[in-house]
Design a protein around this motif. Structure first.
Motif, PDB file in Angstrom:
ATOM      1  N   GLY A 185      -1.236  17.869 -10.401  1.00 13.32           N
ATOM      2  CA  GLY A 185      -2.030  16.976  -9.860  1.00 13.32           C
ATOM      3  C   GLY A 185      -1.438  17.147  -8.770  1.00 13.32           C
ATOM      4  N   PHE A 186      -2.138  15.853  -7.915  1.00  8.62           N
ATOM      5  CA  PHE A 186      -2.270  15.202  -6.991  1.00  8.62           C
ATOM      6  C   PHE A 186      -0.991  14.277  -6.372  1.00  8.62           C
ATOM      7  N   CYS A 187      -0.327  15.057  -5.705  1.00  7.08           N
ATOM      8  CA  CYS A 187       1.367  14.244  -5.760  1.00  7.08           C
ATOM      9  C   CYS A 187       1.595  14.475  -4.759  1.00  7.08           C
ATOM     10  N   ARG A 188       3.152  13.556  -4.358  1.00  8.07           N
ATOM     11  CA  ARG A 188       3.798  14.087  -3.219  1.00  8.07           C
ATOM     12  C   ARG A 188       5.016  14.024  -3.767  1.00  8.07           C
ATOM     13  N   ILE A 189       6.281  14.194  -2.539  1.00  8.92           N
ATOM     14  CA  ILE A 189       7.349  13.961  -2.991  1.00  8.92           C
ATOM     15  C   ILE A 189       7.855  13.013  -2.413  1.00  8.92           C
ATOM     16  N   GLU A 190       8.851  11.815  -3.111  1.00  8.02           N
ATOM     17  CA  GLU A 190       9.674  10.928  -2.404  1.00  8.02           C
ATOM     18  C   GLU A 190      11.017  10.614  -2.982  1.00  8.02           C
ATOM     19  N   ILE A 194       8.838  14.144  -7.337  1.00 10.36           N
ATOM     20  CA  ILE A 194       7.723  14.399  -7.205  1.00 10.36           C
ATOM     21  C   ILE A 194       6.884  13.267  -8.289  1.00 10.36           C
ATOM     22  N   VAL A 195       6.224  12.773  -6.899  1.00  2.64           N
ATOM     23  CA  VAL A 195       5.818  11.043  -7.281  1.00  2.64           C
ATOM     24  C   VAL A 195       4.161  11.899  -7.794  1.00  2.64           C
ATOM     25  N   ARG A 196       2.867  11.322  -8.963  1.00  2.00           N
ATOM     26  CA  ARG A 196       1.854  11.823  -8.919  1.00  2.00           C
ATOM     27  C   ARG A 196       1.298  10.493  -8.106  1.00  2.00           C
ATOM     28  N   THR A 197      -0.008  10.761  -7.528  1.00  2.00           N
ATOM     29  CA  THR A 197      -1.007   9.722  -6.893  1.00  2.00           C
ATOM     30  C   THR A 197      -2.112   9.562  -7.889  1.00  2.00           C
ATOM     31  N   GLY A 198      -2.818   8.778  -7.219  1.00  2.00           N
ATOM     32  CA  GLY A 198      -4.240   8.829  -7.963  1.00  2.00           C
ATOM     33  C   GLY A 198      -5.763   9.468  -7.099  1.00  2.00           C
ATOM     34  N   LEU A 199      -6.893   9.702  -7.657  1.00  2.00           N
ATOM     35  CA  LEU A 199      -7.200  10.286  -6.671  1.00  2.00           C
ATOM     36  C   LEU A 199      -7.267   9.799  -5.371  1.00  2.00           C
ATOM     37  N   ILE A 200      -7.976   8.398  -5.489  1.00  4.58           N
ATOM     38  CA  ILE A 200      -7.552   7.587  -4.089  1.00  4.58           C
ATOM     39  C   ILE A 200      -6.727   7.998  -3.198  1.00  4.58           C
ATOM     40  N   SER A 219      -3.784  15.575  -1.443  1.00  5.03           N
ATOM     41  CA  SER A 219      -2.595  16.183  -1.387  1.00  5.03           C
ATOM     42  C   SER A 219      -2.082  17.176  -2.658  1.00  5.03           C
ATOM     43  N   MET A 220      -0.899  17.447  -2.555  1.00  4.13           N
ATOM     44  CA  MET A 220      -0.863  18.771  -3.728  1.00  4.13           C
ATOM     45  C   MET A 220       0.486  19.169  -4.041  1.00  4.13           C
ATOM     46  N   TYR A 221       1.129  19.805  -4.859  1.00  3.77           N
ATOM     47  CA  TYR A 221       2.323  20.437  -4.533  1.00  3.77           C
ATOM     48  C   TYR A 221       2.323  21.485  -4.556  1.00  3.77           C
ATOM     49  N   SER A 222       4.185  22.011  -3.804  1.00  5.96           N
ATOM     50  CA  SER A 222       3.719  22.733  -2.647  1.00  5.96           C
ATOM     51  C   SER A 222       5.519  23.064  -2.979  1.00  5.96           C
ATOM     52  N   GLU A 223       5.527  24.336  -3.962  1.00  2.00           N
ATOM     53  CA  GLU A 223       6.986  24.531  -3.620  1.00  2.00           C
ATOM     54  C   GLU A 223       7.343  25.338  -3.379  1.00  2.00           C
ATOM     55  N   GLU A 224       6.876  26.153  -1.590  1.00  2.00           N
ATOM     56  CA  GLU A 224       7.182  26.552  -0.821  1.00  2.00           C
ATOM     57  C   GLU A 224       7.725  24.988  -0.099  1.00  2.00           C
ATOM     58  N   MET A 225       6.819  24.359   0.534  1.00  2.00           N
ATOM     59  CA  MET A 225       7.866  22.614   1.191  1.00  2.00           C
ATOM     60  C   MET A 225       8.923  22.199   0.636  1.00  2.00           C
ATOM     61  N   ALA A 226       8.688  22.344  -0.878  1.00  2.00           N
ATOM     62  CA  ALA A 226       9.790  21.750  -1.930  1.00  2.00           C
ATOM     63  C   ALA A 226      10.722  22.014  -0.961  1.00  2.00           C
ATOM     64  N   ARG A 227      11.181  23.773  -1.572  1.00  2.00           N
ATOM     65  CA  ARG A 227      11.585  24.062  -0.793  1.00  2.00           C
ATOM     66  C   ARG A 227      12.177  24.003   0.434  1.00  2.00           C
ATOM     67  N   ILE A 234      15.584  16.583   3.632  1.00  2.00           N
ATOM     68  CA  ILE A 234      14.662  16.188   4.386  1.00  2.00           C
ATOM     69  C   ILE A 234      13.631  15.274   2.751  1.00  2.00           C
ATOM     70  N   GLU A 235      14.089  14.356   2.624  1.00  4.76           N
ATOM     71  CA  GLU A 235      13.644  13.238   1.201  1.00  4.76           C
ATOM     72  C   GLU A 235      11.834  13.263   0.832  1.00  4.76           C
ATOM     73  N   ASN A 236      11.671  13.078   2.031  1.00  5.66           N
ATOM     74  CA  ASN A 236       9.801  12.774   1.079  1.00  5.66           C
ATOM     75  C   ASN A 236       8.785  13.914   1.876  1.00  5.66           C
ATOM     76  N   ALA A 237       7.779  14.648   1.377  1.00  5.82           N
ATOM     77  CA  ALA A 237       7.184  14.505   2.347  1.00  5.82           C
ATOM     78  C   ALA A 237       5.891  14.973   1.033  1.00  5.82           C
ATOM     79  N   VAL A 238       4.625  15.031   1.779  1.00  2.52           N
ATOM     80  CA  VAL A 238       3.100  15.202   1.554  1.00  2.52           C
ATOM     81  C   VAL A 238       2.361  16.280   2.250  1.00  2.52           C
ATOM     82  N   VAL A 239       1.518  17.455   1.177  1.00  2.00           N
ATOM     83  CA  VAL A 239       1.037  18.220   1.216  1.00  2.00           C
ATOM     84  C   VAL A 239      -0.146  18.092   1.235  1.00  2.00           C
ATOM     85  N   SER A 240      -0.834  18.853   2.090  1.00  2.00           N
ATOM     86  CA  SER A 240      -1.874  18.136   1.514  1.00  2.00           C
ATOM     87  C   SER A 240      -2.665  19.716   2.179  1.00  2.00           C
ATOM     88  N   GLY A 241      -4.114  20.088   1.496  1.00  2.00           N
ATOM     89  CA  GLY A 241      -4.959  21.401   2.261  1.00  2.00           C
ATOM     90  C   GLY A 241      -6.948  20.733   2.194  1.00  2.00           C
TER      91      GLY A 241
END
Length: 367
Positions: A185-190, A194-200, A219-227, A234-241
């Protein structure tokens, strides 16, 4: 002279990659196509020999026979959703190096398993295109370029794309909506988790150079960016598209809401819809690919970078071709990799810039 087996060279990506390879390396090249006949005389550069073999690599032991005596296999065969690990496994069996324009998350996880079992004896590099591929290399390029000022605390990356998508590309795009079977689902890395987020909370807006301007995405999960962030500490990432083709965007939203990514029938239907929608977009809007990247450093400074290209298929072919040349001319340890883990980001960005692929390439270091 190295022997190169090129799988699927009849499309624009394959044709571009082949021409780059022949312009920059002396090889014995065998181009495998299923139906299309390749004009090998038109491809010959004088330093290389080129032949075309028409074959269905999924039939019997065809691929195994073609791989015999090969130094490097280059794959442009798709969709990744359908091909799976078929080509990877054949190359691993024969100890043949592989560079693949696609791959996606399932391929990376499969390669991780093969690595743990010590089965890989030649380098296997997947995701050697734009997304995934350049989508990981450009953020890495900025990290290496500015990380010396201060450690990177967090990274925010936004991908925007628009083109008349082929059916093969559309299948993989629709499949990706469901995280290839792991829908987070919608998420980011903190803090590495992996931390899920709501629609807003998942809504993100960035501004690309004109004429595109402001783009909204999720925002979405990206295995590429997680690696990537794990490798760069780096501990935190937000990937969107966002797919910025208007009709294509609506088509993908419908596929998401109907969860078409959950069944083969749904994926096919979603892909067919996306192909038609993107073709209509193409009548009004030109192709576009963009990466907007923001690094927040521990010293409080910010790095902003923007990369754009006006031809997604040619750009993908150039990435694949130059990475094939790199694998022929550099020693890479036998393992399975995503592109940014195997090919230096500086090599990729510098060569693409030299070839005039980017319509915009700019970055800044600011308060």
């Amino acid at each position: 002279m190295k022997k190169v087996l090129f799988l699927g060279g009849s499309g624009r990506v394959g044709e571009t990659a082949i021409r780059y390879l022949l312009d920059h390396a002396a090889v014995e090249l065998t181009v495998v196509t299923r139906k299309t006949v390749i004009d090998t005389e038109g491809l010959c550069s004088g330093r290389s020999s080129v032949k075309n073999v028409q074959a269905d690599i999924t039939c019997g032991d065809t691929l195994d026979r073609l791989l015999e005596g090969t130094d490097l296999a280059v794959s442009c065969v798709g969709p990744s959703h359908t091909v799976g690990s078929f080509i990877i496994d054949a190359c691993v069996r024969h100890g043949v190096a592989l560079i693949d324009v696609s791959g996606y998350d399932p391929a990376l996880k499969h390669l991780d398993r093969l690595n743990l079992e010590n089965q890989i004896h030649a380098p296997v590099v997947v995701n050697s295109g734009l997304l995934p591929g350049l989508s990981g290399s450009y953020p890495q390029y900025l990290i290496h370029r500015y990380g010396g000022h201060s450690p990177v605390k967090s990274i925010e990356v936004f991908y925007a794309g628009r083109d008349t998508w082929s059916f093969s590309s559309a299948v993989d795009i629709v499949s990706s909506l469901g995280g290839f079977g792991e829908n987070r689902g919608f998420c980011r890395i903190e803090s590495g988790k992996i931390v899920r987020t709501g629609l807003i909370g998942a809504m993100v807006k960035v501004r690309f150079p004109e004429p595109v301007g402001t783009v909204a995405g999720m925002s979405m999960y990206s295995e590429e960016m997680a690696r990537l962030i794990k490798a760069e500490n780096i501990e935190n990432a937000v990937v969107s598209g966002a797919n910025i083709g208007r009709r294509a965007g609506v088509s993908l939203m419908i596929s998401m809401l109907l969860k078409r990514y959950g069944t083969e029938k749904g994926i096919i239907r979603g892909a067919e819809s996306l192909v038609k929608a993107s073709a209509r977009d193409g009548l009004k809007y030109p192709p576009y690919y963009g990466i907007h990247c923001r690094l927040i450093l521990e010293n409080g400074k910010t790095v902003k970078g923007v990369l754009t290209a006006d031809d997604t298929y040619r750009a993908s072919g150039m990435v694949l071709g130059m990475n094939a040349v790199y694998m022929l001319t550099h020693e890479i340890k036998p393992a399975g990799y995503s592109m940014h883990e195997a090919i230096p980001a500086e090599y990729v960005i510098d060569n693409l810039s030299r070839e005039g692929i980017f319509s915009c390439l700019q970055d800044s270091y600011e308060n």
